[in-house]
Design a protein around this motif. Structure first.
Motif, PDB file in Angstrom:
ATOM      1  N   GLU A  92       0.823  -1.216   0.000  1.00 36.54           N
ATOM      2  CA  GLU A  92       0.000   0.000   0.000  1.00 36.54           C
ATOM      3  C   GLU A  92       0.855   1.263   0.000  1.00 36.54           C
ATOM      4  OE1 GLU A  92      -2.091   0.722   3.767  1.00 36.54           O
ATOM      5  OE2 GLU A  92      -0.962  -0.977   4.576  1.00 36.54           O
ATOM      6  N   TYR A  93       2.162   1.129   0.344  1.00 35.92           N
ATOM      7  CA  TYR A  93       3.060   2.274   0.356  1.00 35.92           C
ATOM      8  C   TYR A  93       3.878   2.380  -0.930  1.00 35.92           C
ATOM      9  CZ  TYR A  93       1.919   1.829   5.297  1.00 35.92           C
ATOM     10  OH  TYR A  93       1.244   1.716   6.479  1.00 35.92           O
ATOM     11  N   GLY A  94       3.566   1.539  -1.915  1.00 37.00           N
ATOM     12  CA  GLY A  94       4.278   1.588  -3.180  1.00 37.00           C
ATOM     13  C   GLY A  94       5.587   0.830  -3.183  1.00 37.00           C
ATOM     14  N   GLU A  95       5.866   0.049  -2.147  1.00 34.78           N
ATOM     15  CA  GLU A  95       7.092  -0.740  -2.079  1.00 34.78           C
ATOM     16  C   GLU A  95       6.904  -2.038  -2.864  1.00 34.78           C
ATOM     17  OE1 GLU A  95       8.637   0.437   2.377  1.00 34.78           O
ATOM     18  OE2 GLU A  95       6.986  -0.978   2.155  1.00 34.78           O
ATOM     19  N   THR A  96       7.934  -2.437  -3.599  1.00 31.46           N
ATOM     20  CA  THR A  96       7.864  -3.640  -4.424  1.00 31.46           C
ATOM     21  C   THR A  96       8.570  -4.801  -3.742  1.00 31.46           C
ATOM     22  OG1 THR A  96       7.783  -2.335  -6.454  1.00 31.46           O
ATOM     23  CG2 THR A  96       8.412  -4.643  -6.675  1.00 31.46           C
ATOM     24  N   TYR A  97       7.922  -5.947  -3.695  1.00 39.18           N
ATOM     25  CA  TYR A  97       8.502  -7.153  -3.120  1.00 39.18           C
ATOM     26  C   TYR A  97       8.357  -8.293  -4.126  1.00 39.18           C
ATOM     27  CZ  TYR A  97       7.976  -4.507   1.212  1.00 39.18           C
ATOM     28  OH  TYR A  97       8.042  -3.536   2.167  1.00 39.18           O
ATOM     29  N   PHE A  98       9.277  -9.239  -4.057  1.00 44.60           N
ATOM     30  CA  PHE A  98       9.217 -10.394  -4.942  1.00 44.60           C
ATOM     31  C   PHE A  98       9.023 -11.651  -4.096  1.00 44.60           C
ATOM     32  CE2 PHE A  98      11.235  -7.176  -7.431  1.00 44.60           C
ATOM     33  CZ  PHE A  98      10.786  -7.397  -8.715  1.00 44.60           C
ATOM     34  N   VAL A  99       8.020 -12.429  -4.453  1.00 46.33           N
ATOM     35  CA  VAL A  99       7.669 -13.625  -3.698  1.00 46.33           C
ATOM     36  C   VAL A  99       7.891 -14.852  -4.580  1.00 46.33           C
ATOM     37  CG1 VAL A  99       5.816 -14.813  -2.460  1.00 46.33           C
ATOM     38  CG2 VAL A  99       5.930 -12.310  -2.430  1.00 46.33           C
ATOM     39  N   PRO A 100       8.689 -15.840  -4.140  1.00 47.50           N
ATOM     40  CA  PRO A 100       8.931 -17.054  -4.947  1.00 47.50           C
ATOM     41  C   PRO A 100       7.703 -17.960  -4.957  1.00 47.50           C
ATOM     42  CG  PRO A 100      10.002 -17.262  -2.819  1.00 47.50           C
ATOM     43  CD  PRO A 100       9.453 -15.860  -2.872  1.00 47.50           C
ATOM     44  N   PHE A 101       6.633 -17.495  -5.563  1.00 49.43           N
ATOM     45  CA  PHE A 101       5.342 -18.170  -5.553  1.00 49.43           C
ATOM     46  C   PHE A 101       5.411 -19.562  -6.167  1.00 49.43           C
ATOM     47  CE2 PHE A 101       0.909 -18.562  -7.303  1.00 49.43           C
ATOM     48  CZ  PHE A 101       0.265 -18.631  -6.088  1.00 49.43           C
ATOM     49  N   GLY A 102       6.311 -19.715  -7.167  1.00 49.16           N
ATOM     50  CA  GLY A 102       6.407 -21.009  -7.842  1.00 49.16           C
ATOM     51  C   GLY A 102       6.846 -22.144  -6.944  1.00 49.16           C
ATOM     52  N   THR A 107      19.062 -11.186  -6.531  1.00 54.34           N
ATOM     53  CA  THR A 107      18.993  -9.809  -7.019  1.00 54.34           C
ATOM     54  C   THR A 107      17.621  -9.188  -6.835  1.00 54.34           C
ATOM     55  OG1 THR A 107      18.748 -10.826  -9.198  1.00 54.34           O
ATOM     56  CG2 THR A 107      20.874  -9.841  -8.681  1.00 54.34           C
ATOM     57  N   VAL A 108      16.657  -9.970  -6.382  1.00 51.93           N
ATOM     58  CA  VAL A 108      15.350  -9.397  -6.063  1.00 51.93           C
ATOM     59  C   VAL A 108      14.926  -9.922  -4.698  1.00 51.93           C
ATOM     60  CG1 VAL A 108      14.544  -8.940  -8.386  1.00 51.93           C
ATOM     61  CG2 VAL A 108      14.264 -11.212  -7.474  1.00 51.93           C
ATOM     62  N   GLY A 109      14.878  -9.066  -3.737  1.00 54.79           N
ATOM     63  CA  GLY A 109      14.518  -9.483  -2.390  1.00 54.79           C
ATOM     64  C   GLY A 109      13.512  -8.555  -1.756  1.00 54.79           C
ATOM     65  N   ASN A 110      13.383  -8.658  -0.442  1.00 52.52           N
ATOM     66  CA  ASN A 110      12.360  -7.873   0.240  1.00 52.52           C
ATOM     67  C   ASN A 110      12.916  -6.607   0.881  1.00 52.52           C
ATOM     68  OD1 ASN A 110      13.845  -9.019   2.228  1.00 52.52           O
ATOM     69  ND2 ASN A 110      12.124  -9.986   3.305  1.00 52.52           N
ATOM     70  N   VAL A 111      14.130  -6.218   0.506  1.00 56.30           N
ATOM     71  CA  VAL A 111      14.677  -4.944   0.980  1.00 56.30           C
ATOM     72  C   VAL A 111      15.193  -4.172  -0.226  1.00 56.30           C
ATOM     73  CG1 VAL A 111      15.281  -5.792   3.274  1.00 56.30           C
ATOM     74  CG2 VAL A 111      16.935  -6.002   1.426  1.00 56.30           C
ATOM     75  N   ASP A 112      15.179  -2.847  -0.122  1.00 59.58           N
ATOM     76  CA  ASP A 112      15.549  -2.012  -1.258  1.00 59.58           C
ATOM     77  C   ASP A 112      16.967  -2.291  -1.729  1.00 59.58           C
ATOM     78  OD1 ASP A 112      13.086  -0.843  -1.202  1.00 59.58           O
ATOM     79  OD2 ASP A 112      13.724   0.938  -0.098  1.00 59.58           O
ATOM     80  N   GLU A 113      17.904  -2.522  -0.786  1.00 62.19           N
ATOM     81  CA  GLU A 113      19.293  -2.730  -1.166  1.00 62.19           C
ATOM     82  C   GLU A 113      19.464  -3.970  -2.036  1.00 62.19           C
ATOM     83  OE1 GLU A 113      18.228  -2.210   1.838  1.00 62.19           O
ATOM     84  OE2 GLU A 113      19.162  -0.339   2.544  1.00 62.19           O
ATOM     85  N   SER A 134      17.216  -5.377  -4.140  1.00 59.35           N
ATOM     86  CA  SER A 134      16.612  -5.253  -5.467  1.00 59.35           C
ATOM     87  C   SER A 134      17.096  -4.022  -6.229  1.00 59.35           C
ATOM     88  CB  SER A 134      15.086  -5.209  -5.343  1.00 59.35           C
ATOM     89  OG  SER A 134      14.688  -4.148  -4.492  1.00 59.35           O
ATOM     90  N   ALA A 135      18.094  -3.311  -5.683  1.00 58.92           N
ATOM     91  CA  ALA A 135      18.534  -2.048  -6.281  1.00 58.92           C
ATOM     92  C   ALA A 135      19.071  -2.226  -7.694  1.00 58.92           C
ATOM     93  CB  ALA A 135      19.590  -1.385  -5.395  1.00 58.92           C
ATOM     94  N   ILE A 136      19.833  -3.312  -7.950  1.00 62.14           N
ATOM     95  CA  ILE A 136      20.410  -3.538  -9.276  1.00 62.14           C
ATOM     96  C   ILE A 136      19.302  -3.734 -10.306  1.00 62.14           C
ATOM     97  CG2 ILE A 136      21.753  -5.142 -10.681  1.00 62.14           C
ATOM     98  CD1 ILE A 136      23.533  -3.464  -8.960  1.00 62.14           C
ATOM     99  N   VAL A 137      18.316  -4.564  -9.976  1.00 63.17           N
ATOM    100  CA  VAL A 137      17.207  -4.825 -10.896  1.00 63.17           C
ATOM    101  C   VAL A 137      16.418  -3.551 -11.153  1.00 63.17           C
ATOM    102  CG1 VAL A 137      14.953  -5.945 -11.073  1.00 63.17           C
ATOM    103  CG2 VAL A 137      16.960  -7.280 -10.463  1.00 63.17           C
ATOM    104  N   ASN A 138      16.092  -2.830 -10.110  1.00 61.44           N
ATOM    105  CA  ASN A 138      15.323  -1.587 -10.280  1.00 61.44           C
ATOM    106  C   ASN A 138      16.083  -0.581 -11.134  1.00 61.44           C
ATOM    107  OD1 ASN A 138      13.242  -2.579  -8.708  1.00 61.44           O
ATOM    108  ND2 ASN A 138      14.020  -1.690  -6.817  1.00 61.44           N
TER     109      ASN A 138
END
Length: 223
Positions: A6-16, A154-160, A162-166
């Motif tokens: 809801e705050y616009g933060e992006t997270y990646f979840v290994p749903f598979g 390279t995609v996690g739940n903290v900004d640091e 996922s920074a490379i991907v973003n």
């Protein structure tokens, strides 16, 4: 899958992972979730132009057969439209330069490196300073560009994390192959080299294979 709070933060979840093999699996068959990156663009071409492959002759912490494969790859010629980035200096120069891809085509990047909290490195011994921060990436990638990152997580739940991907997304990369969890360095080495080999073979045959097809074939070959 990508989740936005809801705050616009992006997270990646290994749903598979709910399709992982187990005595009592949650779902019985593997499945794929396909979703667009935040900035979708209309492309002038579906094909990739030149490819850039960042892989050192020796990657810190990689030994055994994977180390031998890296050394063999370093001495193996590549097609003229492939650029090898074998050291810290060449990778830094590439990421910090202006885009030079063929007009109308995106470019490909295969990156094999260590990654930690928004920094890339081949080895702690590299000089100048061994870490390449996300803020070093100023290269403008043409529409349709793709990056395959075999670089720990390279995609996690903290900004640091996922920074490379973003950053790559902001610089114009439209397709990314990444992992939401830690990747073993030796597996990452095998996967990156297999992916590179498949790209070269498919380009030579002009098969028109998709990135998803290349990913599936590379994954099946090294698992």
């Amino acid at each position: 899958v990508r989740v936005v709070s809801e705050y616009g933060e992006t997270y990646f979840v290994p749903f598979g992972l709910i399709a992982a093999r187990a005595e009592q699996p949650v779902v019985s068959k593997r499945f794929t979730v396909t979703q667009p990156l935040p900035a979708s663009r209309r492309l002038s071409s579906d094909c990739i132009g030149p490819w850039n492959v960042a892989r050192p002759k020796i990657l810190q912490g990689v030994s055994g057969d994977a180390r031998k494969l890296l050394a063999t790859a370093a001495s193996t010629p590549v097609p003229k439209d492939f650029q090898i980035l074998p050291d810290h200096a060449s990778l830094t120069s590439f990421l910090n330069s202006s885009g030079t891809a063929t007009q109308g085509h995106g470019e490909g990047l295969i990156l094999l490196a260590h990654h930690n909290q928004g920094y890339l490195r081949f080895s702690d011994a590299d000089r100048p300073p061994s870490r390449i921060g996300h803020d070093y990436i100023t290269r403008d990638f043409r529409p349709g560009s793709v990056a395959m990152l075999a670089a720990c997580t390279t995609v996690g739940n903290v900004d640091e994390t996922s920074a490379i991907v973003n950053r790559l997304i902001r610089q114009g990369v439209d397709t990314l192959i990444v992992s939401p969890f830690a990747v073993d360095a030796e597996f990452g080495t095998r996967f990156a080299l297999e992916f590179e080999k498949l790209v070269i073979a498919e380009r030579a045959s002009a098969s028109g294979a998709s990135m998803r097809t290349l990913f599936d074939r590379a994954a099946n070959a090294v698992m």
